[in-house]
Design an enzyme around this catalytic site. Structure first.
Site, PDB file in Angstrom:
ATOM      1  N   HIS A 173       0.896  -1.375   0.201  1.00 49.74           N
ATOM      2  CA  HIS A 173       0.248  -0.091  -0.001  1.00 49.74           C
ATOM      3  C   HIS A 173       0.899   1.239   0.491  1.00 49.74           C
ATOM      4  CE1 HIS A 173       0.723   0.277   3.961  1.00 49.74           C
ATOM      5  NE2 HIS A 173       0.434   1.236   4.488  1.00 49.74           N
ATOM      6  N   LYS A 177       0.107   5.314  -1.924  1.00 48.12           N
ATOM      7  CA  LYS A 177       0.634   6.829  -1.716  1.00 48.12           C
ATOM      8  C   LYS A 177       0.572   8.133  -1.854  1.00 48.12           C
ATOM      9  CE  LYS A 177       1.669   5.073   3.150  1.00 48.12           C
ATOM     10  NZ  LYS A 177       1.005   5.353   3.904  1.00 48.12           N
ATOM     11  N   HIS A 235       7.887  -2.390   2.631  1.00 43.27           N
ATOM     12  CA  HIS A 235       7.509  -0.801   2.328  1.00 43.27           C
ATOM     13  C   HIS A 235       8.794   0.065   2.087  1.00 43.27           C
ATOM     14  CE1 HIS A 235       3.632  -1.611   3.282  1.00 43.27           C
ATOM     15  NE2 HIS A 235       3.340  -1.952   4.511  1.00 43.27           N
ATOM     16  N   LYS A 326       8.192   0.573  16.184  1.00 42.29           N
ATOM     17  CA  LYS A 326       6.665   1.102  16.307  1.00 42.29           C
ATOM     18  C   LYS A 326       7.100   1.646  18.017  1.00 42.29           C
ATOM     19  CE  LYS A 326       4.040  -2.127  14.292  1.00 42.29           C
ATOM     20  NZ  LYS A 326       2.967  -0.936  13.155  1.00 42.29           N
TER      21      LYS A 326
END
Ligand code: BG6
Length: 477
Positions: A173, A177, A235, A326
């Site tokens: 994904h 973007k 990614h 994270k």
């Protein structure tokens, strides 16, 4: 660009991805007039329900995740009329003939496998057995696309039994973007940057994808993956490709993907001293990683920083520093191209190393800035300062240009039959071939990640990775 009428079948149509991304994205395209009259979304999942139940559920989901446009209830009502539901058993016979009956001739058929990869083979086989997929059908699959080279190869082989490569749309994904696509526009649409985009002028490149969120409710999946598999293999790798690749001769699927593949294949194996793994601790508050995933002995990493090299003429000797994690200090995704300093200063007393930096902010606050050196205004002599030439897309393009969600773009590209922003099978395999030895080495020596406090920029060692080279990470704000 208008698309042709379609039937989109979503396996796993009641799942999280459908509710959060696929349906809200389709609704926005519907509102923009891009979903041709008569197009349908057919959700297929295990539970028994009828169209009306499904529409009601999705209406609520779209309102929750679809943003401000969902206030237009009239459009939303009209959109949900295009939704249908059929209960299907992926591993058995139930529901398949009903699904076959629903399909129409003369419209594009797309099948979204929004399910675990363990079901890809079953679905592909049954779509053929029941003659639901035709020669023109497209299938869409999501990450995780395997967990290593071997499993990715097996998945590719399974899909290849029933579909040609040009029918398979592997989603990353990040490629959907807007700002990631903009990377190509910036590089290949400007005369200014490309001549400098090489080892003669670039000192190094930094790619940061920092998140403030933890593992959320996905502990089970995440603890078996870790940041390397979850973020770096896909990614960050895609970002690295777009920033480093040669210009394709045209903006066309295979031309772009060939160039990306060359970058991945040119990546050198990473030196073990150039990788830092981290795992978050409570810090200022909140549970530790191990509490989040309910595994007190977990050695899975929630943070990775590494230094990579691309062995080709353009990038010889230029380090690419990548980091992702994270529960970090801020949510920042950006790529910074740090240019070399000018080498000799004509300004007496100016000892700072002035560097031009092109920072491309992928999210949030989408935009880019170019750090340039100017004279500090005032009568105090020739003092130099570094200032940003800042361009925030929202200011430059106006607020009405709401940034579309990645999925909106990608789903429409599937219907259009445009694979440019999807990963080809060989790309995914090459990416695993690069990450596998790193992960295997961690596993072989039972590597324990370095701890970092929540709300920080990651473990101290990640800072050292740069400091040792006389460089530093850009600040995470
Ligand atoms: C997903 C990862 O692919 O990307 C998640 O599995 C991560 O762990 C997410 O949080 C980040 O996506 P975005 O669009 O929020 O940057």
């Amino acid at each position: 660009i208008p698309v042709e009428q379609f039937d989109l079948v979503i396996f796993g149509g009641t799942g999280d991805l459908a509710r959060r991304k696929i349906l809200p994205g389709l609704f926005r395209r519907f509102r923009a007039g891009q979903m041709p009259e008569g197009s349908r979304v057919i959700a297929a999942a295990r539970s028994e329900m009828d169209d009306a139940d499904y529409r009601k559920q999705m209406m609520a989901a779209i309102k929750e995740f679809g943003g401000s446009e969902t206030k237009d209830t009239e459009s939303l009502e009209a959109f949900v009329q295009s939704l249908h539901y059929v209960a299907v058993d992926a591993r058995g016979d139930g529901g398949w003939s009903e699904l076959a009956q629903l399909m129409r001739d003369g419209v594009i058929r797309a099948f979204y496998f929004s399910v675990g990869p363990g079901l890809f083979g079953d679905l592909a086989e049954r779509l053929h057995q029941h003659a639901i997929a035709d020669r023109d059908s497209r299938i869409v699959v999501e990450k995780p696309f395997g967990r290593d080279l071997q499993s990715a190869k097996a998945l590719n082989a399974t899909l290849a039994q029933h579909f040609r490569e040009d029918q398979i749309y592997r989603i990353d994904h990040y490629l959907g973007k807007e700002t990631v696509q903009n990377l190509m526009a910036v590089r290949f649409g400007n005369a200014l940057f490309e001549p400098l985009w090489n080892s003669h002028y670039v000192d190094h490149i930094q790619i940061t994808v920092a998140e403030t969120v933890g593992v959320g409710g996905r502990g089970g999946y995440y603890d078996k993956s870790g940041a390397m598999r979850d973020m770096v293999q896909n990614h960050l790798m895609q970002l690295l490709c777009l920033i480093a690749m040669e210009a394709p001769n045209q903006f066309e699927a295979d031309a772009v993907r060939d160039e990306k593949l060359k970058v991945i294949r040119a990546l050198q194996p990473v030196d073990f001293h150039h990788i830092v793994r981290g795992q978050y601790e409570p810090g200022s508050g909140g549970p530790s990683y191990r509490e989040d995933v309910e595994n007190p002995r977990s050695h899975t990493e929630s943070f990775v920083a590494l230094k990579a090299h691309i062995a080709n003429m353009r990038w010889a000797g230029v380090p690419f520093y990548l980091r992702t994690g994270k529960r970090m200090k801020g949510r920042v995704s950006e790529i910074a191209v740090v240019f070399k300093d000018i080498g000799h200063s004509i300004f007496e007393g100016d000892e700072a190393r002035h560097r031009n930096i092109l920072a491309i902010r992928l999210q949030p606050n989408e935009g880019m800035d170019l750090q340039v050196t100017i004279k500090e205004p005032g009568p105090g002599g020739m003092r130099l300062v570094d200032v940003p030439l800042d361009m925030t897309f929202a200011d430059a393009l106006g607020d009405e240009q709401e940034v579309p969600d990645a999925y909106e773009r990608l789903i429409m590209d599937v219907i259009r039959g445009n694979q440019t922003l999807f990963m080809r099978g060989d790309e995914v395999e090459a990416a695993w071939a690069w990450t596998d030895p790193i992960i295997e080495a961690w596993e072989a020596r039972n590597d324990v990640p370095k701890h970092y406090d929540q709300g920080t920029a990651g473990p101290e060692d990640a800072m050292m990775l740069m400091h040792r080279d006389g460089r530093r990470w850009r600040e995470i704000k």
